[in-house]
Design a protein around this motif. Structure first.
Motif, mmCIF file in Angstrom:
data_model
loop_
_atom_site.group_PDB
_atom_site.id
_atom_site.type_symbol
_atom_site.label_atom_id
_atom_site.label_comp_id
_atom_site.label_asym_id
_atom_site.label_seq_id
_atom_site.Cartn_x
_atom_site.Cartn_y
_atom_site.Cartn_z
ATOM 1 N N GLN A 1 -32.432 -1.634 -1.442
ATOM 2 C CA GLN A 1 -31.524 -1.649 -2.595
ATOM 3 C C GLN A 1 -30.825 -0.305 -2.794
ATOM 4 N N ALA A 2 -31.454 0.759 -2.356
ATOM 5 C CA ALA A 2 -30.796 2.079 -2.270
ATOM 6 C C ALA A 2 -30.316 2.610 -3.607
ATOM 7 N N MET A 3 -30.971 2.222 -4.697
ATOM 8 C CA MET A 3 -30.468 2.656 -5.999
ATOM 9 C C MET A 3 -30.585 4.158 -6.206
ATOM 10 N N PHE A 42 -27.340 6.113 -5.320
ATOM 11 C CA PHE A 42 -26.239 6.178 -6.293
ATOM 12 C C PHE A 42 -26.485 7.248 -7.342
ATOM 13 N N ALA A 43 -27.751 7.430 -7.684
ATOM 14 C CA ALA A 43 -28.079 8.366 -8.751
ATOM 15 C C ALA A 43 -27.740 9.799 -8.365
ATOM 16 N N HIS A 67 -19.110 10.880 -7.393
ATOM 17 C CA HIS A 67 -18.047 9.879 -7.262
ATOM 18 C C HIS A 67 -17.029 10.311 -6.214
ATOM 19 N N GLU A 80 -17.348 10.966 -3.184
ATOM 20 C CA GLU A 80 -17.817 11.747 -2.032
ATOM 21 C C GLU A 80 -18.661 10.873 -1.129
ATOM 22 N N HIS A 81 -18.615 11.184 0.169
ATOM 23 C CA HIS A 81 -19.278 10.290 1.111
ATOM 24 C C HIS A 81 -20.805 10.417 1.051
ATOM 25 N N PHE A 82 -21.456 9.394 1.590
ATOM 26 C CA PHE A 82 -22.916 9.295 1.548
ATOM 27 C C PHE A 82 -23.571 9.867 2.807
ATOM 28 N N HIS A 107 -30.929 9.285 1.042
ATOM 29 C CA HIS A 107 -31.208 7.910 1.453
ATOM 30 C C HIS A 107 -30.575 7.596 2.804
#
Lengths: 510, 510
Positions: B416-418, B421-422, B426, B428-430, B435
């Motif tokens: 779910q990788a929540m 997000f935390a 906004h 910007e890449h992951f 994670h």
């Protein structure tokens, strides 16, 4: 103008047409098979809850567009600078309250109008490539001539229901003026529905104005345009897209609200993580359109791909992408709006086996997930950087097969064929059987590209690959192209508008 | 020996392995996704009723094999010459009463044993081609060397779970002796499970005897062989197939009972007509095996293709074929036995885009229908007339993707990788997100063939097509091949048996 239609009518009508021996191609595809689900209620609910957490706690940035912040403040959202946090359920309820579950996109030829939503699937060609490629001239920057040729070819390909939008980028025309030539091409060289410009609000307005002229002076409230409004994922909208979306929505034209996600870059690497983010982004964008004009048609879009772990390059036709398509389609059904995704995507640089495996592995999930609006359904190559004329033809052939698949199994008495068994001797073939003779002509999809001949015949004809056969087909089709009728006065009025608009500003490169 | 296993164990174990960061390839694939249905209960019941009408009124011919007629007479069927008519429900009840719902096919390396049935899918290579082809030498008659090379390559390809049977026809060896070399190849150059000969009852017996030797002197009741028993459709079995089936079934070896249907020739042209016939044929063949030895493992098989309406040539990767696969898989589930169908089929003469589109359009329905045993899963070209070494590599890459697809969506907290997000700003890449870094290595399937690089890099590396890349891969794999361990005494005993059998009769061409 918006409609909800049952499944059975379409299926029965199609099967009746098949029984009557007609090989008809409808203006769009109707699905009789239920969509495939890969996640259960519990899983989908979890993703919806996660999306609400993202919307309410992490928020979405609406950048450079104060008007959006005003609308959100009025709607009761928490606006902190350009970051908007939404009370749980706000975005969803705004969409479900007023967004239509399906709508008709009107074409200037009314027989070409398409239903977007319900049991319909609409195929549109490639979008957005700066390059084109073909076996004769190789890969090069696209020009307006390439654009026009793509529109002309698409016009003649029956399983492409839609003329698309920026089928390739005509880079020989100034950036601030090429939208006029593109929209004109769609209206002049085709009579299928098409997509308007989104690169600036005034270009959106130009698109609507040209459509108004082509539709005889007034759209009379009809939805004549769809578009492609991409989020600047993750969790961000920019002023260009918001401005264009506002223009379209306020004119009751349809916005395709599409998170654009290369997982790992624009989202977490997992399908469930990607899905929660894409749902949050899509809900916020569609809700914005409803704030602009309640009832404006919107399409829930998702462009999602995986990436190469070796290089970070985007990858297509992968199982992760397929799973994401199924999950997002299910989430869109639960919102109750049409869904856009999929296509025939590939990272290959040539119309070869890689291109075809990856394209088929995108198209079949697209179809089985019940996607309503399918951009990039034909012609896409090289991760979208190039439109391939050969692949346009090859992909189109696959689209025709989807039509047959979507019609399901014919369980009529003729379909059951029990009379054939009563009259056929054991071990003898059915080729001369009365049932076979009565059904043979329309029994199977006729591929326009596949070579099913013997090895010897294929060799004697030059050992051509599928791409080489497609090369001959697109050139012949272009030679034989005839434009659909267009009233001279309408054409002149469009050209006058375009001339005036082009004269109003100097060429620009953005 | 036979087993029924739940879904959750496999899924949880695989997901646990994924979470632990291992990239494991199991000896066979487990599906967590439910099979896709294209026909409702009413439609399936209608086809079952039609099959019973065919069985009871039209009947099935058992030709040239009096022993089968005796068994049917004893079982209460109406035997009229060589034509057998069955009381409604007789065949079905014989199968459901004693045939196992799944069984283990043992390999001489126990880690390679496979489950056939349940939530398992087993991929086996191409079967039956008289020709082989590759980009270097072109198309030519297959030899024993080609056969051995195919076995060696398959041994090293992890997503081919099974060594197959007649992967190509070694036409340089006498017809009445080549089965000995083929079975020896599977046992000597691989330790994966394999298929026995069906071209004569004594060759079936040879296959079992060689397996007995390789398994250490006794099979101890284990099922070590599967085979391919084709009906002489329509509605007919011949003495060769019945005789071979009897040998295998009486030794508790598994029979894959397969109607072989080119619709329009061996069956009516419609999917529902084809399905009723194939069900009738399969039930009669599987019931015959149960009469021979109650409890003998059987697999419900179906090979079904459409045809070109222009030439009568068989066609593959078509929507009609996909629908037939879904329907037949559903019918087999209702009988309660494992199902064989599908593969990666194509009529193309080259490993080009046609080959790939058609192969993918066969494989995805194969997977989604929940087929248990998949012959022709890699290497098939030219309607089965040729094995392509390049396509073996290309197809195998697609099989690996099916493994990921079958595992479904990871809904664990990590999936779910929540937390991602935390912590991610906004827009910007992951790529640098914790994670992503924790999951990146195993997040996506790694293709061994796809080129996802830039156009420039691809061009600078020679603008290779997928087939050209596959050409380099299979040659390198063959260069690096190392045989699995085999006890010298076992090898000598097999070779002695083969020498003795070859000396017993002169070479023959049938």
């Amino acid at each position: 103008m918006n409609e909800r239609r049952g499944r059975s009518g379409g299926r029965a009508a199609r099967q009746a047409a098949r029984r009557a021996g007609r090989q008809e191609v409808a203006s769009y595809l109707r699905r009789t098979l239920p969509p495939v689900e890969v996640l259960d209620e519990e899983g989908l609910l979890q993703i919806e809850q996660n999306a609400e957490i993202i919307l309410s706690e992490v928020g979405i940035a609406f950048q450079g567009y104060p008007r959006a912040l005003d609308l959100w403040r009025e709607a009761g959202a928490d606006v902190d600078g350009e970051l908007v946090r939404f009370p749980p359920g706000l975005c969803r309820s705004l969409v479900t309250a007023t967004a239509p579950s399906s709508f008709v996109q009107h074409a200037r030829n009314t027989e070409r109008s398409v239903l977007i939503g319900g049991d319909a699937t609409v195929f549109a060609p490639n979008y957005g490539s700066p390059f084109v490629t073909d076996l004769d001239k190789g890969r090069r920057y696209a020009t307006l001539e390439d654009f026009e040729n793509t529109v002309k070819l698409t016009y003649g390909l029956p399983h492409l229901h839609h003329s698309g939008g920026t089928v390739c980028e005509p880079v020989d025309i100034a950036v601030n003026k090429r939208h006029l030539d593109m929209v004109y091409s769609h209206l002049r060289y085709s009579d299928k529905p098409f997509m308007g410009s989104v690169t600036a609000p005034e270009r959106a307005a130009d698109s609507i104005e040209l459509a108004r002229i082509a539709f005889g002076g007034s759209l009379e409230g009809r939805t004549a345009l769809v578009n492609l409004i991409n989020a600047s994922s993750p969790l961000r909208w920019d002023a260009t897209m918001l401005g264009s979306a506002e223009v379209y929505a306020s004119h009751n034209q349809a916005c395709v609200i599409s998170p654009f996600i290369l997982a790992g870059a624009m989202s977490p690497v997992t399908v469930a993580g990607l899905a929660a983010q894409a749902l949050a982004e899509a809900l916020s964008g569609m809700a914005f359109c409803q704030l602009v004009r309640p009832g404006a048609p919107v399409v829930f879009g998702t462009f999602a791909s995986s990436m190469s772990m070796a290089t970070g390059a985007p990858t297509f036709g992968t199982p992760e992408g397929a799973l994401a398509t199924y999950v997002m389609a299910a989430l869109a059904r639960r919102v109750g709006v049409p869904f856009r995704s999929g296509g025939q995507l590939t990272a290959s640089k040539a119309p070869d086996a890689q291109a075809a495996y990856e394209s088929a592995a995108t198209l079949l999930p697209t179809m089985m997930a019940g996607v309503h609006f399918v951009l990039h359904a034909a012609g896409w190559l090289e991760g979208g950087l190039a439109l391939s004329f050969e692949k346009l033809i090859l992909d189109h052939d696959q689209l025709g097969m989807m039509d047959v698949y979507a019609n399901g199994v014919d369980m009529s008495p003729n379909g059951q064929a029990m009379d054939a068994f009563a009259t056929n001797p054991h071990g003898e073939h059915f080729l001369g059987n009365g049932h076979t003779l009565a059904n043979f002509e329309n029994a199977f999809y006729r591929s326009s590209v596949a070579d099913n001949n013997s090895f010897e015949q294929w060799r004697d004809e030059g050992s051509l690959t599928a791409a080489q056969r497609a090369n001959a087909i697109w050139k012949q089709r272009l030679d034989e192209y005839e434009a659909p009728p267009l009233d001279d006065a309408v054409d002149e009025e469009m050209l006058a508008y375009i001339g005036r608009r082009k004269a109003e500003e100097p060429d620009a490169i953005v």
